[in-house]
Design an enzyme around this catalytic site. Structure first.
Site, PDB file in Angstrom:
ATOM      1  N   GLN A  83     -11.608  -4.096  -7.901  1.00  0.00           N
ATOM      2  CA  GLN A  83     -11.349  -3.621  -6.536  1.00  0.00           C
ATOM      3  C   GLN A  83     -11.514  -4.764  -5.542  1.00  0.00           C
ATOM      4  O   GLN A  83     -12.565  -5.406  -5.502  1.00  0.00           O
ATOM      5  CB  GLN A  83     -12.336  -2.500  -6.196  1.00  0.00           C
ATOM      6  CG  GLN A  83     -12.218  -2.009  -4.748  1.00  0.00           C
ATOM      7  CD  GLN A  83     -13.047  -0.761  -4.506  1.00  0.00           C
ATOM      8  OE1 GLN A  83     -12.790   0.272  -5.097  1.00  0.00           O
ATOM      9  NE2 GLN A  83     -14.038  -0.857  -3.641  1.00  0.00           N
ATOM     10  N   GLY A  84     -10.475  -5.023  -4.755  1.00  0.00           N
ATOM     11  CA  GLY A  84     -10.514  -6.087  -3.760  1.00  0.00           C
ATOM     12  C   GLY A  84     -10.582  -5.536  -2.349  1.00  0.00           C
ATOM     13  O   GLY A  84      -9.570  -5.559  -1.618  1.00  0.00           O
ATOM     14  N   TYR A  85     -11.737  -5.014  -1.974  1.00  0.00           N
ATOM     15  CA  TYR A  85     -11.936  -4.463  -0.631  1.00  0.00           C
ATOM     16  C   TYR A  85     -12.818  -5.382   0.213  1.00  0.00           C
ATOM     17  O   TYR A  85     -12.388  -6.016   1.151  1.00  0.00           O
ATOM     18  CB  TYR A  85     -12.587  -3.079  -0.728  1.00  0.00           C
ATOM     19  CG  TYR A  85     -11.632  -1.907  -0.834  1.00  0.00           C
ATOM     20  CD1 TYR A  85     -10.334  -2.053  -1.310  1.00  0.00           C
ATOM     21  CD2 TYR A  85     -12.036  -0.626  -0.485  1.00  0.00           C
ATOM     22  CE1 TYR A  85      -9.470  -0.980  -1.407  1.00  0.00           C
ATOM     23  CE2 TYR A  85     -11.185   0.465  -0.582  1.00  0.00           C
ATOM     24  CZ  TYR A  85      -9.905   0.283  -1.043  1.00  0.00           C
ATOM     25  OH  TYR A  85      -9.060   1.357  -1.145  1.00  0.00           O
ATOM     26  N   SER A  86     -14.106  -5.451  -0.131  1.00  0.00           N
ATOM     27  CA  SER A  86     -15.092  -6.144   0.712  1.00  0.00           C
ATOM     28  C   SER A  86     -14.820  -7.635   0.792  1.00  0.00           C
ATOM     29  O   SER A  86     -14.337  -8.266  -0.156  1.00  0.00           O
ATOM     30  CB  SER A  86     -16.507  -5.914   0.171  1.00  0.00           C
ATOM     31  OG  SER A  86     -16.878  -4.556   0.259  1.00  0.00           O
ATOM     32  N   SER A  91     -16.506  -5.969  -8.810  1.00  0.00           N
ATOM     33  CA  SER A  91     -17.193  -5.616 -10.051  1.00  0.00           C
ATOM     34  C   SER A  91     -16.337  -5.920 -11.280  1.00  0.00           C
ATOM     35  O   SER A  91     -15.188  -5.486 -11.373  1.00  0.00           O
ATOM     36  CB  SER A  91     -17.563  -4.138 -10.044  1.00  0.00           C
ATOM     37  OG  SER A  91     -18.465  -3.852  -8.996  1.00  0.00           O
ATOM     38  N   GLU A 104     -13.959   7.987  -4.877  1.00  0.00           N
ATOM     39  CA  GLU A 104     -15.242   7.361  -5.188  1.00  0.00           C
ATOM     40  C   GLU A 104     -16.383   8.344  -5.022  1.00  0.00           C
ATOM     41  O   GLU A 104     -17.470   8.132  -5.539  1.00  0.00           O
ATOM     42  CB  GLU A 104     -15.453   6.145  -4.275  1.00  0.00           C
ATOM     43  CG  GLU A 104     -16.521   5.205  -4.745  1.00  0.00           C
ATOM     44  CD  GLU A 104     -16.545   3.922  -3.927  1.00  0.00           C
ATOM     45  OE1 GLU A 104     -16.872   2.866  -4.501  1.00  0.00           O
ATOM     46  OE2 GLU A 104     -16.245   3.962  -2.729  1.00  0.00           O
ATOM     47  N   ASN A 134     -27.042   3.289   3.956  1.00  0.00           N
ATOM     48  CA  ASN A 134     -27.603   4.525   4.502  1.00  0.00           C
ATOM     49  C   ASN A 134     -27.230   4.702   5.972  1.00  0.00           C
ATOM     50  O   ASN A 134     -27.001   5.823   6.434  1.00  0.00           O
ATOM     51  CB  ASN A 134     -29.121   4.522   4.348  1.00  0.00           C
ATOM     52  CG  ASN A 134     -29.560   5.034   2.982  1.00  0.00           C
ATOM     53  OD1 ASN A 134     -28.740   5.182   2.072  1.00  0.00           O
ATOM     54  ND2 ASN A 134     -30.843   5.298   2.826  1.00  0.00           N
TER      55      ASN A 134
END
Length: 396
Positions: A128-131, A167, A250, A375
């Site tokens: 996954q290439g998000y952040s 990941s 997710e 959070n």
């Protein structure tokens, strides 16, 4: 609220449990109980292939794409039995539980035919290439860019930028990338959702060693990486809608059923407390009881979610509290584990840095209130989306 399952669903549970126990007592015994996220890679690749071939790889997918069209209740049952059997973490989780459902919903028929079957059968793995370094919780602040150019086989997207926390990217074949494809765009506007092969010139992957000793995460750099023009999901510039659709998966069945893994961990904490005498401490006993109560509440919240119609696979308002609840609970369980172990828990039993199960639980759980939405972000989601309160002021 539904507090149990139908006879048909229990029959499904028995079928799942029998297959898992047969495989994990036989050809896959070596990975039973594996807690490392980046260990025994080849064995876990073979496990993914076995799941796919037996029809357990993505039971919630529609039958026409290789799934079983399973209800949300059946997906949770599978996840529960998967954890109960001590099966390892899914190495292709990002593919079958995030990329796959997103392609089924938003992808073209050509994209579904190209990507879904290899994903399901464990032939191609995904990241996954998000952040990005400056776009974590504020995902709309991404700076990775992409533009179209003529290539040897037609139009291609050229990608420049960096992603982080990717990941298992070092083992993946493909990555879905959020990239800014409209010059001058800001926020969620002008972003596209691209499918990019990782094994090519222009992609550099650097593992990030974590405090657990694992290297599950990576930095991934794109320096002129390319993908075909048709490998955009949805329309160019409308990738934010696709990205938000993916994030709804997710929060799906696998996360609702993770309390079975937590039950296994709590049982190990109790066993350690009984073995070393920590259970004689009334404060330790009280904290163990509190952990049991919290885990029970977590399960009832999952069952409350399942009380919705079986054909309704979306999450209701009760789903908004799940991440902040389990993340906080799990972090406290890790702290309890170390207090039960005492000073011996600070010493590794082997020369190389490879923590045993309970110290690993403590180290891993430190991240649970950060990843998947901190959070603080979760409280905003609960307030704004769950309770309908005014949005927090955003800068322009």
């Amino acid at each position: 609220m539904r507090t149990g399952f139908t006879p048909e669903q229990e029959a499904f549970r028995a079928e799942v449990a029998a297959w898992l126990n047969e495989q994990l007592s036989g050809p896959f015994l070596s990975i039973r109980g594996l807690t490392s996220y980046s260990g025994m890679v080849e064995e876990r690749r073979a496990w993914e292939r076995a799941l796919g071939e037996a029809g357990w790889g993505a039971v919630g997918w529609p039958k026409e794409y290789g799934g079983r069209g399973a209800s949300l209740a059946e997906q949770v049952i599978l996840a529960e039995e998967y954890a109960r059997a001590g099966a390892p973490g899914r190495m292709n989780h990002v593919g079958v539980e995030l990329a796959g459902p997103t392609l089924i919903h938003f992808g073209t028929e050509a994209q579904k035919q190209r990507f879904l079957r290899p994903m399901l059968l464990g032939e191609e793995f995904w990241a996954q290439g998000y952040s990005e370094p400056n776009a974590g919780s504020d995902l709309a602040n991404i700076r990775t860019r992409a533009w179209l150019e003529d290539g040897p086989n037609g139009k291609e997207w050229v990608i420049e930028g960096q992603k982080t926390w990717t990941s298992l990217a070092q083992y993946a074949d493909w990555i879905f990338v959020l990239a800014r494809t409209e010059d001058g765009s800001q926020g969620p506007q002008g972003i596209s959702f691209l499918l990019v092969p990782l094994k090519q010139k222009g992609v550099t992957i650097r593992p990030i060693r974590q405090i657990t000793g694992d290297a599950e995460f990576n930095e991934t750099f794109f320096d002129g990486a390319r993908t075909a023009a048709e490998n955009v999901v949805g329309k160019p510039g409308e990738g934010w809608r696709v990205a938000m659709g993916l994030l709804s998966h997710e929060r799906g069945a696998s996360s609702l059923a993770m309390q079975m893994n937590f039950r296994n961990e709590l049982d190990r904490v109790i066993a350690a407390a009984n073995a070393n005498g920590a259970a004689n401490d009334p404060l330790i006993r009280q904290r163990i009881a509190d952990a049991h109560v919290g885990l029970t509440l977590m399960r009832y919240n999952a069952l409350r979610t399942l009380s919705r119609r079986d054909d309704d696979t979306s999450l209701g308002r009760e789903g908004f509290i799940h991440k902040i609840y389990w993340g906080t609970w799990h972090r406290k369980l890790g702290e309890l584990a170390m207090d039960v172990l005492g000073a011996p828990g600070l010493v590794a039993a082997q020369p190389e840095y490879d923590p045993e199960d309970l110290p690993r639980l403590w180290l891993q759980s430190r991240s649970d209130t950060i990843h998947g939405g901190t959070n603080q972000i979760q409280r905003n989601i609960i307030a704004e989306r769950g309770l309908g309160l005014p949005r927090e002021p955003r800068g322009r």
